[in-house]
Design an enzyme around this catalytic site. Structure first.
Site, PDB file in Angstrom:
ATOM      1  N   LYS A 156       0.813  -1.213   0.000  1.00  0.00           N
ATOM      2  CA  LYS A 156       0.000   0.000   0.000  1.00  0.00           C
ATOM      3  C   LYS A 156       0.852   1.270   0.000  1.00  0.00           C
ATOM      4  CE  LYS A 156      -0.657   0.123   5.044  1.00  0.00           C
ATOM      5  NZ  LYS A 156       0.124   1.347   5.291  1.00  0.00           N
ATOM      6  N   ASP A 157       2.134   1.147   0.339  1.00  0.00           N
ATOM      7  CA  ASP A 157       3.008   2.317   0.360  1.00  0.00           C
ATOM      8  C   ASP A 157       3.641   2.619  -0.989  1.00  0.00           C
ATOM      9  OD1 ASP A 157       2.559   2.745   3.078  1.00  0.00           O
ATOM     10  OD2 ASP A 157       4.236   1.475   3.687  1.00  0.00           O
ATOM     11  N   ARG A 169      -8.738   8.202   3.545  1.00  0.00           N
ATOM     12  CA  ARG A 169      -9.645   7.146   3.079  1.00  0.00           C
ATOM     13  C   ARG A 169     -10.525   6.648   4.214  1.00  0.00           C
ATOM     14  NH1 ARG A 169      -9.380   1.971   4.114  1.00  0.00           N
ATOM     15  NH2 ARG A 169      -7.285   2.229   4.979  1.00  0.00           N
ATOM     16  N   ARG A 170      -9.909   6.334   5.343  1.00  0.00           N
ATOM     17  CA  ARG A 170     -10.673   5.859   6.495  1.00  0.00           C
ATOM     18  C   ARG A 170     -11.613   6.936   7.015  1.00  0.00           C
ATOM     19  NH1 ARG A 170      -5.157   3.305   9.015  1.00  0.00           N
ATOM     20  NH2 ARG A 170      -5.366   1.180   8.167  1.00  0.00           N
ATOM     21  N   ARG A 220      -0.394   9.506  13.713  1.00  0.00           N
ATOM     22  CA  ARG A 220       0.796   8.973  13.059  1.00  0.00           C
ATOM     23  C   ARG A 220       1.578   8.149  14.053  1.00  0.00           C
ATOM     24  NH1 ARG A 220       3.524  11.221   9.027  1.00  0.00           N
ATOM     25  NH2 ARG A 220       4.634   9.246   9.172  1.00  0.00           N
ATOM     26  N   ASN A 267       4.190   4.392  14.800  1.00  0.00           N
ATOM     27  CA  ASN A 267       4.084   2.950  14.638  1.00  0.00           C
ATOM     28  C   ASN A 267       2.868   2.426  15.394  1.00  0.00           C
ATOM     29  OD1 ASN A 267       4.874   2.710  17.364  1.00  0.00           O
ATOM     30  ND2 ASN A 267       7.027   2.529  16.811  1.00  0.00           N
ATOM     31  N   ARG A 303       0.386   4.227  18.164  1.00  0.00           N
ATOM     32  CA  ARG A 303      -1.012   4.548  17.863  1.00  0.00           C
ATOM     33  C   ARG A 303      -1.956   3.976  18.912  1.00  0.00           C
ATOM     34  NH1 ARG A 303      -1.616   4.003  11.249  1.00  0.00           N
ATOM     35  NH2 ARG A 303       0.454   4.792  10.740  1.00  0.00           N
ATOM     36  N   CYS A 309      -1.969   8.220  -0.903  1.00  0.00           N
ATOM     37  CA  CYS A 309      -2.449   8.359   0.468  1.00  0.00           C
ATOM     38  C   CYS A 309      -3.188   9.671   0.703  1.00  0.00           C
ATOM     39  CB  CYS A 309      -1.267   8.292   1.435  1.00  0.00           C
ATOM     40  SG  CYS A 309      -0.318   6.770   1.358  1.00  0.00           S
TER      41      CYS A 309
END
Length: 275
Positions: free
Chosen positions: A57-58, A103-104, A121, A123, A127, A212
């Site tokens: 996805k990146d 998107r979310r 943001r 890791n 989060r 993104c």
């Protein structure tokens, strides 16, 4: 060092990317898609490494960086998103959901326009420490699973509710296109179903021209005979939501993705992207 197969030895080369260094800045402000891969790709192109391992996805939605080729896509993990802190139904009116993904945010706002949103943001462990009081954070199921943290999920959101990001859950491995030995080695690791599905999704995203920084999602599924893909394009605030589904043969997955994108563009997507 560890042995990968008889005669082959593997050395890990750790590379810090811009996305890692700028963890306090929204992805859309520092370049969106590509901020987690450029430095890793450079290490391969410069000969400091032979393979680049990415979350699919990146990767930018176009082809690989000049001189590189995606040699393998590993079998896809669960592509869905999860809520940590609360289920969607239990969130009170006005509750805060933290996510760095437009998107979310757009899809959740479409379902629950009463929700408020905060940027997120860092890791996964970081989060999970930032769950708002009375609210939730959104993270990828695959990330939780790979870190043995899936028990932290309060709700796994079906793809019929929240469409994943293109390539979510899949691992892509790049190498130099002139490195025939490594290309051959990676071919044996490629998972055909995942490869076809992600190629279709990337064709969809490439036609829309985003990453993104756009509220776009897609999820393709392939069987032995055909592929089906669903795509989504929304306004940033979630007030407008365009969705469509298409099916086609395995022989042209990227083309199927582009055709789906064209359908959404013709249904009002051009205006959404312009606005």
């Amino acid at each position: 060092m560890r042995e990968a197969r008889p005669g082959a030895r593997v050395e890990l080369v750790v590379v810090e990317t811009m996305g890692d260094r700028r963890g306090d800045v929204p992805l859309s402000e520092i370049g969106g898609q590509g901020v987690f891969v450029k430095e890793v790709q450079a290490a391969v192109l410069e000969g400091r490494a032979d393979l680049a391992v990415h979350s699919a996805k990146d990767l930018p939605s176009s082809t690989s960086a000049p001189g590189l080729v995606i040699g393998a896509l590993l079998e896809r993990a669960d592509p869905r998103d999860a809520l940590v802190g609360s289920t969607l139904d239990r969130l009170a009116a006005g509750a805060t959901v933290a996510t760095g993904s437009v998107r979310r945010r757009a899809q959740l706002a479409w379902i629950r326009p009463d929700l408020t949103f905060a940027d997120l943001r860092g890791n996964i462990p970081t989060r999970l420490q930032k769950v708002p009081a009375g609210g939730a954070v959104v993270v990828a199921v695959a990330a939780l699973s790979r870190l043995s943290l899936l028990d932290r999920a309060d709700e796994i959101l079906d793809v019929s509710v929240i469409l994943p990001q293109v390539g979510q859950g899949a691992i892509a491995v790049e190498c130099r296109e002139t490195d025939s030995g490594t290309v051959e080695l990676l071919a044996g690791l490629n998972h055909r179903g995942t490869s076809v599905a992600v190629e279709c999704e990337r064709g969809f995203l490439a036609r829309l021209g985003g990453g993104c920084d756009l509220p776009v999602g897609a999820y393709a599924r392939a069987d032995e005979a055909a592929i089906t893909v669903e795509g989504m394009l929304a306004s940033a605030d979630g007030r407008v939501m365009l969705k469509a589904t298409r099916g086609g043969p395995l022989s042209a997955p990227a083309q199927l993705g582009r055709e789906l994108a064209e359908e959404l563009l013709g249904a009002g997507g051009v205006e959404l992207l312009a606005g």
